[in-house]
Scaffold this motif. Sequence first.
Motif, PDB file in Angstrom:
ATOM      1  N   ARG A 142      37.766  47.608  41.441  1.00 38.01           N
ATOM      2  CA  ARG A 142      36.724  46.404  41.384  1.00 38.01           C
ATOM      3  C   ARG A 142      37.690  45.619  40.567  1.00 38.01           C
ATOM      4  NH1 ARG A 142      31.855  45.703  37.268  1.00 38.01           N
ATOM      5  NH2 ARG A 142      31.856  43.585  36.923  1.00 38.01           N
ATOM      6  N   SER A 146      38.566  41.311  41.330  1.00 31.99           N
ATOM      7  CA  SER A 146      37.825  39.966  40.596  1.00 31.99           C
ATOM      8  C   SER A 146      38.520  38.984  39.847  1.00 31.99           C
ATOM      9  CB  SER A 146      37.677  41.521  38.814  1.00 31.99           C
ATOM     10  OG  SER A 146      36.967  42.130  39.252  1.00 31.99           O
ATOM     11  N   ASN A 147      38.269  37.478  39.316  1.00 31.28           N
ATOM     12  CA  ASN A 147      38.773  36.181  38.710  1.00 31.28           C
ATOM     13  C   ASN A 147      37.494  36.137  38.106  1.00 31.28           C
ATOM     14  OD1 ASN A 147      36.122  34.745  40.477  1.00 31.28           O
ATOM     15  ND2 ASN A 147      37.980  34.650  42.238  1.00 31.28           N
ATOM     16  N   THR A 149      35.209  34.921  35.118  1.00 32.89           N
ATOM     17  CA  THR A 149      35.276  35.628  33.084  1.00 32.89           C
ATOM     18  C   THR A 149      35.219  37.110  34.177  1.00 32.89           C
ATOM     19  OG1 THR A 149      33.992  33.519  33.099  1.00 32.89           O
ATOM     20  CG2 THR A 149      33.835  35.901  32.346  1.00 32.89           C
ATOM     21  N   ASP A 150      34.677  37.732  34.898  1.00 33.08           N
ATOM     22  CA  ASP A 150      34.879  38.554  35.624  1.00 33.08           C
ATOM     23  C   ASP A 150      36.155  39.207  35.567  1.00 33.08           C
ATOM     24  OD1 ASP A 150      33.185  40.959  37.026  1.00 33.08           O
ATOM     25  OD2 ASP A 150      34.570  40.913  38.908  1.00 33.08           O
ATOM     26  N   ALA A 151      37.013  39.262  35.718  1.00 33.72           N
ATOM     27  CA  ALA A 151      38.234  39.641  35.920  1.00 33.72           C
ATOM     28  C   ALA A 151      38.335  40.275  33.977  1.00 33.72           C
ATOM     29  CB  ALA A 151      39.424  38.652  36.508  1.00 33.72           C
ATOM     30  N   LEU A 153      36.280  40.887  32.151  1.00 36.40           N
ATOM     31  CA  LEU A 153      35.383  41.546  31.085  1.00 36.40           C
ATOM     32  C   LEU A 153      35.672  43.218  32.074  1.00 36.40           C
ATOM     33  CD1 LEU A 153      31.704  40.003  32.167  1.00 36.40           C
ATOM     34  CD2 LEU A 153      33.208  40.086  29.633  1.00 36.40           C
ATOM     35  N   VAL A 154      36.001  42.875  33.335  1.00 38.26           N
ATOM     36  CA  VAL A 154      36.554  44.552  34.284  1.00 38.26           C
ATOM     37  C   VAL A 154      37.932  44.531  33.935  1.00 38.26           C
ATOM     38  CG1 VAL A 154      37.357  45.335  36.093  1.00 38.26           C
ATOM     39  CG2 VAL A 154      35.735  43.845  36.549  1.00 38.26           C
ATOM     40  N   ARG A 157      37.174  46.473  29.940  1.00 39.93           N
ATOM     41  CA  ARG A 157      35.983  47.301  30.105  1.00 39.93           C
ATOM     42  C   ARG A 157      36.448  48.526  30.989  1.00 39.93           C
ATOM     43  NH1 ARG A 157      31.314  46.852  33.930  1.00 39.93           N
ATOM     44  NH2 ARG A 157      31.324  49.218  33.158  1.00 39.93           N
TER      45      ARG A 157
END
Length: 184
Positions: A142, A146-147, A149-151, A153-154, A157
Motif C-alpha cells: 500500500r 500512497s501520498n 496524509t495516507d502515506a 499514516l501507512v 503503521r
Amino acid sequence: MVDERDLAPGEWAVLALLCERPAHGWAIGRQLGASGELGSIWSLSRALVYRSLEILEDRQLIVPAGREPGARGPNRTIFRATPAGHAAVTQWLQEPVEHVREGRSVLLLKLVFAQRTCIDPRPMLHAQLDSLRESIDALEARLGGSNGTDAILVRFRLESSRAVERFVVGVLDELEPPLRAASG
C-alpha cells in the motif's frame, strides 16, 4: 449491552489476577494502579476495577468467595474466578492481538500473565508473527501508492508493525534458543 461485547483489556487483567488467586477489589486496584505491579502495562482506577468486577460477576466468570473486614470501612468481598473464568483467560492468553496498536498493552498483558500462570506463549507468539507479517506485506504494498496524509499514516503503521515483529521475534528467540550444530 455489556454481554454483547468482548471484555476490555482492564476486565481481562482483573479476571487474570483472580485466576491467580482470590482477591478483593482494593487489592486488585493496588496491582493495577499507575504505580502498581501491572500499572505500567495497563492501569485502572479503583472505580473501573469495581465496575470490572460487576461485569465479570454478571458474566459468571467470577463469584464471591468470602468477606474480610475492611481496614477503614465496610467488609470487603473477596472474589475468585469460576471454571468458566479460568477457561476464558486460558483461551485469551492463546489468541494473538488483532491490532498492532495493542502490542504495547494487550500483548504485554498476555505475555506477563502467561509467564505468571506458566502458560506457554509460543503458539500465540507464532500466530502473532504470522498476523504481523501479513499486515507488513499489505502495508508495504500500500505504501507505494500512497501520498500525503495516507502515506504518513501507512508509514507509521508499517514501522510500528515492524517494531512489534522485532519484539515478538526477540521474545521467541529467548524462549526457543537456536539449535546448535552437533559437534562430531
